[in-house]
Write a protein that holds these residues in place. Structure first.
Motif, mmCIF file in Angstrom:
data_model
loop_
_atom_site.group_PDB
_atom_site.id
_atom_site.type_symbol
_atom_site.label_atom_id
_atom_site.label_comp_id
_atom_site.label_asym_id
_atom_site.label_seq_id
_atom_site.Cartn_x
_atom_site.Cartn_y
_atom_site.Cartn_z
ATOM 1 N N CYS A 55 0.829 -1.207 0.000
ATOM 2 C CA CYS A 55 0.000 0.000 0.000
ATOM 3 C C CYS A 55 0.856 1.247 0.000
ATOM 4 O O CYS A 55 0.570 2.226 -0.678
ATOM 5 C CB CYS A 55 -0.917 -0.044 1.207
ATOM 6 S SG CYS A 55 -2.016 1.377 1.348
ATOM 7 N N ARG B 164 0.899 4.016 -2.886
ATOM 8 C CA ARG B 164 0.558 5.398 -2.520
ATOM 9 C C ARG B 164 1.614 6.348 -3.036
ATOM 10 O O ARG B 164 1.314 7.458 -3.477
ATOM 11 C CB ARG B 164 0.415 5.509 -1.026
ATOM 12 C CG ARG B 164 -0.106 6.861 -0.621
ATOM 13 C CD ARG B 164 -0.358 6.874 0.878
ATOM 14 N NE ARG B 164 -0.889 8.154 1.274
ATOM 15 C CZ ARG B 164 -1.223 8.495 2.516
ATOM 16 N NH1 ARG B 164 -1.086 7.584 3.469
ATOM 17 N NH2 ARG B 164 -1.697 9.691 2.785
ATOM 18 N N LYS C 163 -4.265 4.071 -5.090
ATOM 19 C CA LYS C 163 -4.959 3.760 -3.846
ATOM 20 C C LYS C 163 -5.157 2.265 -3.763
ATOM 21 O O LYS C 163 -5.420 1.622 -4.740
ATOM 22 C CB LYS C 163 -6.313 4.473 -3.766
ATOM 23 C CG LYS C 163 -6.186 5.979 -3.686
ATOM 24 C CD LYS C 163 -7.544 6.639 -3.554
ATOM 25 C CE LYS C 163 -7.435 8.143 -3.471
ATOM 26 N NZ LYS C 163 -8.750 8.814 -3.360
ATOM 27 N N LYS D 150 -9.457 3.691 4.650
ATOM 28 C CA LYS D 150 -8.192 3.792 3.940
ATOM 29 C C LYS D 150 -7.148 4.536 4.718
ATOM 30 O O LYS D 150 -5.981 4.150 4.792
ATOM 31 C CB LYS D 150 -8.455 4.454 2.575
ATOM 32 C CG LYS D 150 -7.217 4.672 1.752
ATOM 33 C CD LYS D 150 -7.581 5.362 0.453
ATOM 34 C CE LYS D 150 -6.312 5.656 -0.349
ATOM 35 N NZ LYS D 150 -6.631 6.336 -1.651
#
Length: 1193
Positions: free
Chosen positions: A1073, A1077, A1082, A1137
């Motif tokens: 992640c 990012r 995302k 998130k």
């Protein structure tokens, strides 16, 4: 060294010469100590140590032993003289001398006669230093001759005459002892009338017929030969003149009777001594015996006086019924005139005895041995006294000094020999002879001239142990010639002792008057004279004194109890004490009741004999101490005894008694009881009490009672047993003193009168035939008294009387002796009947829901027809105002005493319908009832609900169930419920008030805190107000199954491994992640989780959400905190998130945490990956990954 000097003490001081002794040579001399080692070395003249008595009476049946023992150095040789000439024992085969002594043994048992060796013997003991001689020993054999044959005529004499029976025993050596006996060897009784004189004759002051006997025998006992001789029996016959008829009297002359005195009474006359005066001479030191025996009728009494003085109190004794006066240890001062007086009822006579006391020689100063050094001076003094004054003569070595060898160092001056500058050749034995016509004294004294260096005779290194603060005496026995000087040293110090605390005795002993601890040490005694020096060490130890730190205490105990005396002893630790107990200064009784342990003496079951002084004695080898306490044994008194009645009158008697032992507790009073044996045998009644100092009592009596009395004594411990009963005393009968009591007149029926009384008891009847005269008449009429005499009963019934009419009544007692005093008149009533009229005008006033007041009008008195007892209200609850249902009628009754016309009815039930009526009451019963009166009570507050229960508790709700009040006391309007939480410290939270409709019996409370205790207050209400409350407590629940699974999963080994794998997976996802990012992309975490979800996680979606929602943390790099307590996650269990920025690295290498019931974090994991064993009550269910996830949020 022992000194023959005045026993003075020399005290040492710092300013005086060294500690020494000086011999005053003119007035003192050495005395040779009896030390065996010393005597072996010293030359000493002979000294006679043992010899036979001067007047030596021997038993002719045994060998003759004449003693002569002497000592000296060298041992002396012995020789004898007999009747003034040398006695050559070698020429007489019967005479031998005992080896090593001068004692002669003459063997007369084999042959020879004792008379052959009669004479005067003298022994001489001689050695190179001189010769000592014995007394003149006069040897005489004892003699016990037989009585001369004589014919004794019978003696006949009249009653009352005097009589002397002569004994005249044979002259023996020594003189015999005389006594009179009969043929049976029984001593003849003696008295003031019959007695034996000093000369052995038997004297009768007057004879009596019982003196007639034929065996008056005089016996002579010769103790030396142990033989008894007896005289021929003497026959005595005593006759009365009345026995002689005229014929015998005519044929017999008075001279044929013994004596010529009349048998009639006569004044005294002396049988011995003769005349009015006599003389008596006695030697000093002997017993003076004076005798006067008188005849007369009646028997005379003898008295003694000294004409020119008084009789010596402690030396005067009376013998032979005061006929003999004895004075022991008589002295010249006892010379004088002594008078004996014989006296009877017809006169008196006296005799004077002139006493002269002479004296054989006796010593004033006997010569003493002298031990002198060369060139010293000394003296021998020989001083004696006697009556007449004795003559003094000197001998030297047994030879008269006038013809003895001359010695220039001596000078004779009468009774003194003075020695000046003696030499060794001056040694000799001198004899002093003091004699007068009554005897002589002979003393040997030697003069021994010695030259000897000092010797200390006390054992070396002697240990002396002394108690502190007591005198210490250190011996230094010494000898030397010339006399040595003595010095003492302590602990080998260079200078002699010169302190004031020491005292030196003339015999060499060192005294420490008050020994202290610092007196301990080694002391050295040094003896010096011109011939040399000697010294000796002794040791002194000072010990602590023995003390009794806890003394026995005075005790007073009751007989039969146990007493303990305590005695604690403190002592020097090196001494072993022994503790003994004494009773009255003697040993304890050998009785198992006495127990002695370390510190106590215990006496169990104490008796009267145990009273006394108990002494605890603590002994050591050096000292002893004691302490005493007195034990007084007390008890209730012993019963009185010797009861006696005097002054016996009809109505009184005097009783006297002798008190029993008070058992060491003074009697405070006497209690007198009586028994009436006629009316109440065996029953004792209290009569009176008198003080403990009285032993008589004047008792009042009642007539016609057979009295017996007994007495009890009382002290502070209690009352004695009763005495024995006195003799019985029956008093005379009399008319009654009193009339019956408790006279009453009451009717049992409407037409009678029952007269009752309390009859007199037998004691009060005063005589036989007790009856009662019963009299009555109407109070308001003019009728005369009606009387009847009845037997000894307690009631009489008069019939046919009007109903309830007052009567005057009296009852009088009478018996065979008459009537009692006029009785008192009492009033009674004839029988009652039921009332005839009911109370009227009944009114009720309701005060409140439970109380009502009732009023009524009184009924006429005549209609009551008896004693008015009061009014009685009957009331009952007819029906309920609420339900109007008929129930069983339960009537209640209230009675109001006397003439009251109103009353209160308490305890009514609210909201009820009541009825009542009123009736009048007399002694017979109730009258008719009034008409029923109806009234209603208003509403009241209800009672508490009958029950309150809490059912179906959940996490946030509780259900209450109840039953309505058993007594609503009206119409219920509503319920009130109040409740409040209670925390873990038992503090109450805010109170919640809730109203519930009256028709409800169940209520559920929601939105409560889980796992919380609540307290409930519940009550009902009517229009009148709130009722009593009922309280209860309950707790909301927690999902214990889930909590158990949390605990169980968190402690499983496999769970740790799983968590590590999940952590690693999440770490990988976070890294991915983070990379995406950074690339601007995302990563939908939820979608990823759904795509790769573990099948085990899926069932959790069906859960009820007990654990709540998760809430993400802020994406602040500085803030990595665990989830706050009570936070919740969204219901769809997704993670937003922005939450992915939270790093799991902050929790270390894998985490295995636990959460408490509200989900807050309470621990950290250890990082172990292997499987852990299950603990406690943990659940065995399969773990859920959700729990693992929860741990990282």
């Amino acid at each position: 060294m022992q000194l023959k000097i005045m026993p003075k003490k020399k005290r040492l001081s710092a300013g005086r010469a060294p500690l020494m002794l000086f011999l005053c040579q003119m007035i003192s001399a050495l005395e040779v100590p009896l030390d065996p080692k010393l005597l072996e070395d010293l030359v000493q003249p002979p000294t006679i140590t043992q010899q036979s008595p001067k007047d030596y009476i021997i038993d002719p049946r045994e060998n003759i032993v004449i003693q002569c023992e002497a000592k000296g150095k060298p041992p002396p040789s012995f020789s004898w003289t007999r009747n003034g000439t040398h006695f050559d024992i070698d020429k007489d085969p019967l005479v031998t001398m005992k080896p090593g002594s001068g004692t002669l043994i003459i063997n007369i048992m084999s042959e020879g006669k004792a008379e052959t060796y009669e004479g005067v013997y003298q022994c001489t003991a001689r050695n190179e230093r001189g010769a000592a001689i014995s007394n003149n020993i006069v040897i005489r054999p004892s003699r016990s001759p037989l009585w001369t044959k004589e014919k004794l005529e019978p003696i006949t004499l009249r009653n009352g005459q005097s009589l002397v029976l002569p004994c005249r025993p044979p002259i023996g050596l020594p003189p015999p002892i005389i006594f009179w006996m009969d043929n049976s060897f029984q001593r003849l009784p003696q008295s003031e009338r019959v007695s034996q004189g000093l000369n052995g004759d038997l004297y009768f002051s007057n004879v009596l017929p019982e003196d007639t006997r034929e065996d008056y025998i005089c016996y002579a006992r010769f103790n030396h030969t142990q033989t008894i001789q007896q005289k021929q029996p003497i026959s005595v016959k005593v006759i009365s003149v009345d026995e002689l008829n005229d014929t015998i009297a005519a044929n017999l002359s008075d001279t044929e009777f013994y004596g010529a005195k009349s048998h009639r009474q006569r004044p005294p006359a002396f049988l011995t001594p003769d005349g009015n005066t006599s003389r008596k001479e006695e030697l000093r030191g002997n017993v003076l015996s004076l005798e006067c025996i008188a005849e007369g009728l009646p028997t005379p009494i003898i008295y003694w006086i000294k004409e020119d003085g008084t009789l010596p109190i402690n030396r005067t004794f009376y013998r032979n019924f005061k006929k003999t006066l004895q004075i022991v240890q008589v002295t010249e001062a006892d010379s004088g005139n002594y008078q004996c007086i014989a006296k009877n009822a017809l006169g008196a006579i006296h005799h004077t005895i002139s006493v002269t006391v002479k004296a054989a020689p006796y010593w004033i100063i006997a010569p003493q041995n002298l031990v002198l050094s060369p060139e010293e001076d000394g003296a021998l003094i020989c001083r004696a006294s006697g009556n007449p004054k004795p003559r003094i003569s000197w001998l030297s070595n047994g030879v008269p000094i006038e013809i003895a060898p001359d010695d220039p160092s001596r000078k004779i001056d009468g009774d003194t020999i003075i020695f000046s500058k003696v030499q060794e050749r001056s040694s000799a034995v001198y004899q002093c002879n003091a004699s007068n016509e009554y005897g002589y004294l002979l003393a040997n004294a030697f003069v021994n001239v010695l030259a000897e260096p000092p010797r200390i005779l006390t054992s070396a290194n002697t240990l002396y142990q002394v108690i502190a603060n007591r005198p210490a005496l250190l011996d230094c026995a010494f000898f030397g010639s010339p006399l040595p000087t003595i010095e003492w040293f302590k602990d080998a110090k260079g200078s002699a002792l010169r302190e004031d605390i020491y005292v030196l005795h003339e015999n060499g002993t060192l005294e420490i008057p008050v020994a202290q601890k610092d007196s301990t040490g080694t002391y050295t005694c040094v003896a010096r004279n011109k011939l040399g020096m000697a010294k000796n060490d002794v040791h002194l130890e000072i010990k602590d004194p023995t003390r009794i730190i806890k003394q026995p205490e005075y005790a007073v105990v009751q007989r039969g109890s146990t007493v303990s005396f305590e005695c604690k002893v403190k002592h020097d630790h090196t001494l072993i004490p022994t503790v003994t107990w004494l009773k009255d200064h003697g040993e304890l009784p050998s009785d198992g009741r006495f127990t002695v342990d370390k510190d106590h003496l215990v006496v169990a079951d104490v008796s009267d004999d145990d009273g006394g002084t108990y002494t605890c004695v603590a002994n050591t080898t050096l000292d002893n101490v004691s302490a005493s306490a007195v034990l007084s044994v007390v008890d209730v008194p012993n019963p009185p005894f010797d009861l006696e009645m005097t002054d016996q009158l009809d109505r009184s008697v005097q009783l006297s008694w002798t008190p029993g032992d008070d058992n060491n507790s003074p009697i405070t009073k006497f209690i007198i009881e009586y028994e009436d044996a006629m009316h109440e045998p065996g029953l004792w009644h209290h009569q009176t009490e008198v003080p403990g100092t009285q032993t008589t009592a004047q008792l009042k009596l009642s007539p016609y009672v057979n009295y017996s009395f007994r007495v009890m004594a009382e002290n502070n411990l209690g009352r004695s047993l009763p005495s024995e009963a006195s003799e019985q005393y029956l008093t005379k009968a009399a008319e009654p003193d009193k009339n019956p009591t408790a006279v009453e007149g009451l009717g049992s029926e409407p037409d009678n009168l029952v007269i009752t009384w309390k009859p007199l008891n037998g004691f009060e009847s005063n005589g036989p035939g007790l009856q009662y005269k019963v009299s009555w008449r109407q109070k308001d009429g003019d009728d005369e008294w009606t009387s009847v005499v009845v037997a000894n009963v307690s009631k009489y019934i008069v019939s046919g009387t009007p109903t309830f009419v007052p009567y005057l009544i009296k009852v009088q007692a009478l018996n065979d002796a008459g009537f009692a005093p006029e009785p008192a008149v009492v009033m009674g009533h004839s029988g009652e009947d039921l009332p005839m009229v009911a109370p009227g005008n009944v009114r009720v006033n309701v005060v409140n829901s439970t109380l009502a007041e009732v009023h009524w009008d009184p009924v006429p008195l005549k209609s009551i027809r008896g004693h008015l007892q009061g009014y009685r209200i009957y009331y009952w609850k007819a029906q309920s105002s609420l339900t109007r249902n008929r129930r069983h009628l339960e009537k209640k009754i209230l009675t109001f005493q006397g003439s009251k016309t109103h009353g209160m009815l308490p305890g009514l039930e609210p909201f009820s319908h009541y009825s009542l009526n009123v009736r009048v009451v007399n002694g017979k019963g109730e009258g008719p009832a009034s008409a029923d009166k109806v009234f209603n009570t208003p509403e009241g507050v209800p009672s508490a609900p009958s029950s309150l229960k809490i059912v179906n508790p959940t996490l946030d709700s509780l259900t209450l169930e109840w039953e309505p009040p058993s007594h609503p006391n009206g119409i219920l309007t509503e319920y009130t419920l109040k409740y409040q939480p209670i925390n873990s410290t038992h503090e109450l939270g805010p109170l919640v008030d809730l109203k519930i409709p009256a028709n409800k019996t169940r209520w559920t409370l929601k939105n409560l805190n889980f796992s919380t205790r609540y307290k409930f207050y519940f009550y009902a209400q009517t229009a009148a107000g709130s009722g009593s409350q009922i309280t209860e407590e309950a707790i909301t629940t927690v999902d214990e199954a889930m909590a158990s699974r949390q605990v169980d999963i968190a402690t499983q080994g496999w769970f740790i491994g799983l968590m590590c794998a999940v952590a690693l997976l999440i770490l990988i996802l976070l890294i991915v992640c983070f990379i995406r990012r950074n690339k601007g992309g995302k990563y939908p975490v939820k979608e990823k989780e759904d795509a790769h979800a573990d099948p085990e996680i899926q069932p959790m979606k069906e859960d009820d959400g007990t654990f709540g929602e998760y809430r993400s943390l802020e994406s602040d790099a500085e803030d990595h905190k665990p989830l706050k307590k009570g936070s919740r996650t969204p219901s769809d269990r997704t993670v937003k998130k922005e939450d992915s920025d939270d790093s799991l690295v902050d929790y270390g290498e894998g985490v295995n945490g636990q959460f408490n019931e509200d989900g807050s974090f309470i621990g950290q994991y250890s990082g172990k990956k292997e499987k852990e064993p299950a603990e406690g009550n943990e659940s065995s269910e399969a773990p859920s990954p959700v729990n693992a996830m929860n741990s990282f949020v």
